[in-house]
Design an enzyme around this catalytic site. Structure first.
Site, PDB file in Angstrom:
ATOM      1  N   GLY A 215      -8.859  -7.683   2.300  1.00  0.00           N
ATOM      2  CA  GLY A 215      -7.839  -8.318   3.148  1.00  0.00           C
ATOM      3  C   GLY A 215      -8.457  -8.841   4.435  1.00  0.00           C
ATOM      4  N   PHE A 216      -7.619  -9.378   5.272  1.00  0.00           N
ATOM      5  CA  PHE A 216      -8.102  -9.975   6.514  1.00  0.00           C
ATOM      6  C   PHE A 216      -8.777  -8.921   7.408  1.00  0.00           C
ATOM      7  CE2 PHE A 216      -6.270 -10.504  10.919  1.00  0.00           C
ATOM      8  CZ  PHE A 216      -7.364 -11.205  11.425  1.00  0.00           C
ATOM      9  N   ILE A 217      -8.075  -7.875   7.779  1.00  0.00           N
ATOM     10  CA  ILE A 217      -8.687  -6.863   8.663  1.00  0.00           C
ATOM     11  C   ILE A 217      -9.709  -6.043   7.880  1.00  0.00           C
ATOM     12  CG2 ILE A 217      -8.275  -4.909  10.235  1.00  0.00           C
ATOM     13  CD1 ILE A 217      -5.437  -5.938  10.677  1.00  0.00           C
TER      14      ILE A 217
ATOM     15  N   ASP B 291      -9.298  -2.867  -3.709  1.00  0.00           N
ATOM     16  CA  ASP B 291      -8.303  -3.886  -3.355  1.00  0.00           C
ATOM     17  C   ASP B 291      -7.725  -4.453  -4.644  1.00  0.00           C
ATOM     18  OD1 ASP B 291      -7.090  -6.399  -2.346  1.00  0.00           O
ATOM     19  OD2 ASP B 291      -8.103  -5.823  -0.489  1.00  0.00           O
ATOM     20  N   ASN B 292      -6.420  -4.684  -4.671  1.00  0.00           N
ATOM     21  CA  ASN B 292      -5.828  -5.263  -5.893  1.00  0.00           C
ATOM     22  C   ASN B 292      -5.716  -6.777  -5.806  1.00  0.00           C
ATOM     23  OD1 ASN B 292      -3.708  -5.698  -4.169  1.00  0.00           O
ATOM     24  ND2 ASN B 292      -2.167  -4.688  -5.426  1.00  0.00           N
TER      25      ASN B 292
ATOM     26  N   GLY C  30      -5.151  -9.612  -0.500  1.00  0.00           N
ATOM     27  CA  GLY C  30      -6.597  -9.699  -0.233  1.00  0.00           C
ATOM     28  C   GLY C  30      -7.190 -10.841  -1.046  1.00  0.00           C
TER      29      GLY C  30
ATOM     30  N   LEU D 277      -6.209   0.874   4.607  1.00  0.00           N
ATOM     31  CA  LEU D 277      -5.583  -0.341   5.142  1.00  0.00           C
ATOM     32  C   LEU D 277      -4.690  -1.031   4.122  1.00  0.00           C
ATOM     33  CD1 LEU D 277      -8.100   0.101   7.103  1.00  0.00           C
ATOM     34  CD2 LEU D 277      -8.021  -2.348   7.461  1.00  0.00           C
TER      35      LEU D 277
ATOM     36  N   THR E 139       4.480   0.586  -2.234  1.00  0.00           N
ATOM     37  CA  THR E 139       3.055   0.434  -1.908  1.00  0.00           C
ATOM     38  C   THR E 139       2.687   1.214  -0.666  1.00  0.00           C
ATOM     39  OG1 THR E 139       3.294  -1.834  -2.689  1.00  0.00           O
ATOM     40  CG2 THR E 139       1.239  -1.311  -1.586  1.00  0.00           C
TER      41      THR E 139
ATOM     42  N   TYR F 125       9.529  -2.079   6.481  1.00  0.00           N
ATOM     43  CA  TYR F 125       8.086  -2.010   6.733  1.00  0.00           C
ATOM     44  C   TYR F 125       7.773  -0.961   7.802  1.00  0.00           C
ATOM     45  CZ  TYR F 125       3.406  -3.573   8.054  1.00  0.00           C
ATOM     46  OH  TYR F 125       2.075  -3.628   8.352  1.00  0.00           O
TER      47      TYR F 125
END
Ligand code: UDP
Length: 328
Positions: free
Chosen positions: A11-13, A32-33, A37, A77, A96, A150
């Site tokens: 992902g980004f971070i 990561d799935n 990402g 993350l 998730t 969230y």
């Protein structure tokens, strides 16, 4: 040197964190799935001798148990992120963001791993105070408004992580990210900075929601990942919650003006009501500014890169991407 597991590492971070950990000499396993990402986030690290990439979901407990084997530090993350994605699919958000965290915490205790939990400023909800300290009340809206799913899901993760710290001595750090931005962030899931930069570079109007008077503080991802790793290495940080981000507020209209100025675009600014984008029952957070005293007292530093520097970095990255797209 440690063996680290980074969930959401594509992902980004996560990709910036992976890169930083490798630069410090650590070994990194990314899980990561590839839902949000993107493989290209790690493409420049392909073949690195200390990096392993596994494609799979944190919702698979067998895979998680295997991924944690021999790991010293877990950076968790992976999550359903982005206001738009989360508002569109609250069931996925809850599934998730809650069950896999509990599984991972349990595995971390069994394997004696240190644990970083990526949380979010969304946990403060719509708390009306000027600046939020970590001990502030969490003020969510009604459960009929999916946006709050969230923040609530991450608040439950925090409760779980703190409970595992108290009951089992898990060495955990909880970091609440505040509007982290930088290269590799894409605008598909609602993130304002990449959206504005894309719009400006395309010469299109910048679409500001509501009146643009809502306030945010934007931090550079590079400073954020450095902060995370330093906190994990400090025993006094374990068992604590930290705001992580910038404490310099800017309105979204000012942000749009700055993006136009720095790109040299001729774009106009257009205001549209929230309802037209997120549906009638959407509620936004009007003001979001962290108090960074705890972070500063613990580390002696806090993220300080200016909005201008951050925007220049994002604009340069986007221009590079456009050049590559045109060439292909
Ligand atoms: N926003 C906007 N235009 C966009 C995307 C977002 O005006 O194209 C606004 C959004 O309503 C919010 C702020 O920019 O007030 C930050 O949005 P983002 O989704 O980046 O992060 P948030 O702080 O809402 O999690």
């Amino acid at each position: 040197m440690s063996k680290c597991l980074v969930t959401g590492g594509a992902g980004f971070i996560g990709s910036h964190l992976t890169e930083h950990l490798l630069s410090l000499g650590h070994e990194v396993c990314v899980l990561d799935n590839l839902s949000t990402g993107r493989p290209e986030n790690l493409a420049h690290l392909a073949g690195h001798s200390r990096l392993t990439i596994r494609t799979g979901s944190i919702t698979d407990p067998v895979l998680l148990a295997d991924a944690v084997r021999d790991i010293h530090v877990i950076y968790h993350l992976a999550a359903a992120v982005g206001v738009k994605l989360v508002a569109d699919d609250p069931v996925r958000t809850i599934e998730t963001n809650i069950y896999p965290t509990e599984t991972l915490l349990r595995l971390a205790v069994q394997s004696k791993c240190r644990f970083y939990l990526a949380s979010t400023s969304e946990v403060y909800g719509k708390n009306p105070r000027e600046r939020w300290t970590e001990d502030e009340d969490l003020v969510f809206g009604a459960t009929s408004h999916p946006r709050w799913a969230y923040g609530c899901s991450k608040a439950i993760d925090e409760f779980l992580a703190l409970a595992y710290h108290r009951k089992f001595g898990l060495e955990v750090v909880i970091g609440r990210f505040f509007n982290v931005v930088g290269p590799r962030q894409v605008g598909h899931y609602g993130m304002v900075v990449p959206r504005f930069v894309d719009q400006a570079l395309a010469g299109e109007p910048l679409i500001v929601y509501d009146d643009g008077g809502q306030t945010r503080c934007f931090a550079h991802v590079r400073e954020v990942v450095q902060t995370v790793v330093r906190l994990m290495d400090l025993p006094i940080a374990h068992g604590q919650v930290f705001n992580i981000g910038s404490d310099q507020p800017v309105t979204i209209r000012q942000l749009a003006e700055e993006v136009i100025r720095r790109t040299g675009a001729k774009s106009a600014i257009e205001c549209v009501p929230y309802g037209a984008v997120y549906g009638a029952d959407f509620e936004d957070v009007r003001r979001r500014v962290p108090d960074l005293s705890r972070l500063e007292q613990t580390l002696g530093t806090k993220p300080t890169l200016s909005l201008g520097t951050i925007l220049d970095d994002v604009i340069a990255w986007k221009r590079d991407c456009l050049r590559v797209e045109r060439r292909d």
